[in-house]
Design a protein around this motif. Sequence first.
Motif, mmCIF file in Angstrom:
data_model
loop_
_atom_site.group_PDB
_atom_site.id
_atom_site.type_symbol
_atom_site.label_atom_id
_atom_site.label_comp_id
_atom_site.label_asym_id
_atom_site.label_seq_id
_atom_site.Cartn_x
_atom_site.Cartn_y
_atom_site.Cartn_z
ATOM 1 N N ASN A 58 0.849 -1.184 0.000
ATOM 2 C CA ASN A 58 0.000 0.000 0.000
ATOM 3 C C ASN A 58 0.890 1.241 0.000
ATOM 4 O OD1 ASN A 58 -1.658 2.159 0.603
ATOM 5 N ND2 ASN A 58 -3.008 0.948 1.896
ATOM 6 N N TYR A 59 1.219 1.698 -1.206
ATOM 7 C CA TYR A 59 2.112 2.842 -1.343
ATOM 8 C C TYR A 59 1.463 4.144 -0.868
ATOM 9 C CZ TYR A 59 4.932 -0.378 -4.061
ATOM 10 O OH TYR A 59 5.670 -1.458 -4.462
ATOM 11 N N ALA A 60 0.167 4.277 -1.066
ATOM 12 C CA ALA A 60 -0.518 5.504 -0.643
ATOM 13 C C ALA A 60 -0.406 5.680 0.867
ATOM 14 C CB ALA A 60 -1.983 5.465 -1.072
ATOM 15 N N LEU A 61 -0.642 4.618 1.606
ATOM 16 C CA LEU A 61 -0.529 4.687 3.059
ATOM 17 C C LEU A 61 0.920 4.921 3.477
ATOM 18 C CD1 LEU A 61 -1.783 4.492 5.859
ATOM 19 C CD2 LEU A 61 -1.569 2.000 5.696
ATOM 20 N N ALA A 62 1.840 4.220 2.860
ATOM 21 C CA ALA A 62 3.255 4.382 3.199
ATOM 22 C C ALA A 62 3.715 5.823 2.988
ATOM 23 C CB ALA A 62 4.105 3.429 2.366
ATOM 24 N N LEU A 63 3.303 6.422 1.875
ATOM 25 C CA LEU A 63 3.702 7.807 1.593
ATOM 26 C C LEU A 63 3.105 8.785 2.597
ATOM 27 C CD1 LEU A 63 3.485 7.840 -2.302
ATOM 28 C CD2 LEU A 63 5.545 8.053 -0.899
ATOM 29 N N ALA A 64 1.838 8.595 2.936
ATOM 30 C CA ALA A 64 1.196 9.503 3.892
ATOM 31 C C ALA A 64 1.862 9.405 5.263
ATOM 32 C CB ALA A 64 -0.292 9.194 3.990
ATOM 33 N N GLY A 87 -12.313 -1.668 21.704
ATOM 34 C CA GLY A 87 -11.824 -2.920 21.137
ATOM 35 C C GLY A 87 -10.673 -2.748 20.159
ATOM 36 N N VAL A 88 -10.202 -1.532 19.954
ATOM 37 C CA VAL A 88 -9.134 -1.268 18.997
ATOM 38 C C VAL A 88 -7.785 -1.524 19.659
ATOM 39 C CG1 VAL A 88 -7.999 0.524 17.614
ATOM 40 C CG2 VAL A 88 -10.494 0.386 17.684
ATOM 41 N N ALA A 89 -6.955 -2.320 18.992
ATOM 42 C CA ALA A 89 -5.623 -2.631 19.522
ATOM 43 C C ALA A 89 -4.628 -2.722 18.369
ATOM 44 C CB ALA A 89 -5.653 -3.929 20.313
ATOM 45 N N ALA A 90 -4.353 -1.593 17.741
ATOM 46 C CA ALA A 90 -3.364 -1.571 16.661
ATOM 47 C C ALA A 90 -1.976 -1.717 17.265
ATOM 48 C CB ALA A 90 -3.477 -0.263 15.882
ATOM 49 N N ASP A 91 -1.087 -2.379 16.529
ATOM 50 C CA ASP A 91 0.305 -2.473 16.970
ATOM 51 C C ASP A 91 1.224 -2.336 15.757
ATOM 52 O OD1 ASP A 91 0.514 -5.012 15.706
ATOM 53 O OD2 ASP A 91 -0.120 -6.019 17.532
ATOM 54 N N ARG A 92 2.503 -2.262 16.034
ATOM 55 C CA ARG A 92 3.514 -2.043 15.000
ATOM 56 C C ARG A 92 3.413 -3.067 13.877
ATOM 57 N NH1 ARG A 92 7.501 -4.983 14.178
ATOM 58 N NH2 ARG A 92 7.371 -6.026 16.178
ATOM 59 N N SER A 93 3.234 -4.334 14.223
ATOM 60 C CA SER A 93 3.213 -5.380 13.189
ATOM 61 C C SER A 93 1.967 -5.280 12.311
ATOM 62 C CB SER A 93 3.319 -6.767 13.822
ATOM 63 O OG SER A 93 2.208 -7.037 14.633
ATOM 64 N N ARG A 94 0.843 -4.868 12.879
ATOM 65 C CA ARG A 94 -0.360 -4.697 12.056
ATOM 66 C C ARG A 94 -0.189 -3.555 11.070
ATOM 67 N NH1 ARG A 94 -4.963 -5.821 16.508
ATOM 68 N NH2 ARG A 94 -4.918 -8.075 16.292
ATOM 69 N N VAL A 95 0.358 -2.446 11.546
ATOM 70 C CA VAL A 95 0.599 -1.313 10.646
ATOM 71 C C VAL A 95 1.527 -1.749 9.516
ATOM 72 C CG1 VAL A 95 1.514 1.036 10.445
ATOM 73 C CG2 VAL A 95 0.174 0.388 12.472
ATOM 74 N N SER A 96 2.542 -2.528 9.855
ATOM 75 C CA SER A 96 3.463 -3.037 8.841
ATOM 76 C C SER A 96 2.733 -3.882 7.803
ATOM 77 C CB SER A 96 4.558 -3.871 9.505
ATOM 78 O OG SER A 96 5.405 -4.426 8.528
ATOM 79 N N ARG A 97 1.806 -4.727 8.230
ATOM 80 C CA ARG A 97 1.061 -5.558 7.285
ATOM 81 C C ARG A 97 0.151 -4.709 6.404
ATOM 82 N NH1 ARG A 97 0.607 -9.039 11.883
ATOM 83 N NH2 ARG A 97 -1.566 -8.433 12.126
ATOM 84 N N TRP A 98 -0.402 -3.645 6.935
ATOM 85 C CA TRP A 98 -1.237 -2.764 6.107
ATOM 86 C C TRP A 98 -0.405 -2.176 4.979
ATOM 87 C CZ3 TRP A 98 -3.066 0.474 10.873
ATOM 88 C CH2 TRP A 98 -3.875 -0.317 11.698
ATOM 89 N N ILE A 99 0.836 -1.833 5.284
ATOM 90 C CA ILE A 99 1.709 -1.206 4.294
ATOM 91 C C ILE A 99 2.330 -2.255 3.373
ATOM 92 C CG2 ILE A 99 3.834 0.120 3.955
ATOM 93 C CD1 ILE A 99 3.164 1.466 6.714
ATOM 94 N N ARG A 100 3.001 -3.216 3.936
ATOM 95 C CA ARG A 100 3.796 -4.167 3.143
ATOM 96 C C ARG A 100 2.952 -5.190 2.387
ATOM 97 N NH1 ARG A 100 9.185 -3.627 4.525
ATOM 98 N NH2 ARG A 100 9.537 -2.600 6.512
ATOM 99 N N ARG A 101 1.859 -5.640 2.995
ATOM 100 C CA ARG A 101 1.035 -6.675 2.369
ATOM 101 C C ARG A 101 -0.269 -6.150 1.795
ATOM 102 N NH1 ARG A 101 1.462 -11.384 6.945
ATOM 103 N NH2 ARG A 101 3.721 -11.642 6.859
ATOM 104 N N GLY A 102 -0.541 -4.868 2.017
ATOM 105 C CA GLY A 102 -1.782 -4.292 1.506
ATOM 106 C C GLY A 102 -3.021 -4.772 2.240
ATOM 107 N N GLU A 103 -2.837 -5.302 3.469
ATOM 108 C CA GLU A 103 -3.996 -5.725 4.251
ATOM 109 C C GLU A 103 -4.799 -4.494 4.653
ATOM 110 O OE1 GLU A 103 -2.820 -8.179 7.556
ATOM 111 O OE2 GLU A 103 -1.797 -9.605 6.255
#
Length: 129
Positions: free
Chosen positions: A5-11, A37-53
Amino acid sequence: MRAPNYALALALAEAGWNNSETARRINALAQERGHHGVAADRSRVSRWIRRGEKPRPPIPELLADLLTVHLNRPYTPSLLGIGPARSILIRLDPTEHHILTKSATVANMSAEQYAQALLRLALLQPRRD
């Protein structure tokens, strides 16, 4: 696997936030707004960017709101590539398709990603009425 997800990575890069900082800000805003119930962490953010999740609601809206305030321009989950996907069919003649695929290859992107990026750029340009 989805494309990065390049758009998210750039922002996030423009905001100067690493994955941990992004998760911290999301969690803080979620608590402030009553989303317990929200529990974002470093690895999830990474997956949103790197894997486009794509993160589950309400995270896309929270992140768009955070970036809108921090960068002082409007962001939506769709612009960040974390909103619901909508499809559109654009018919190209063979010459147009060839030019699109050749340009996408040079940009090291799929033709679909390249077309999406071009369309986003065109839509975000200020109108000259």
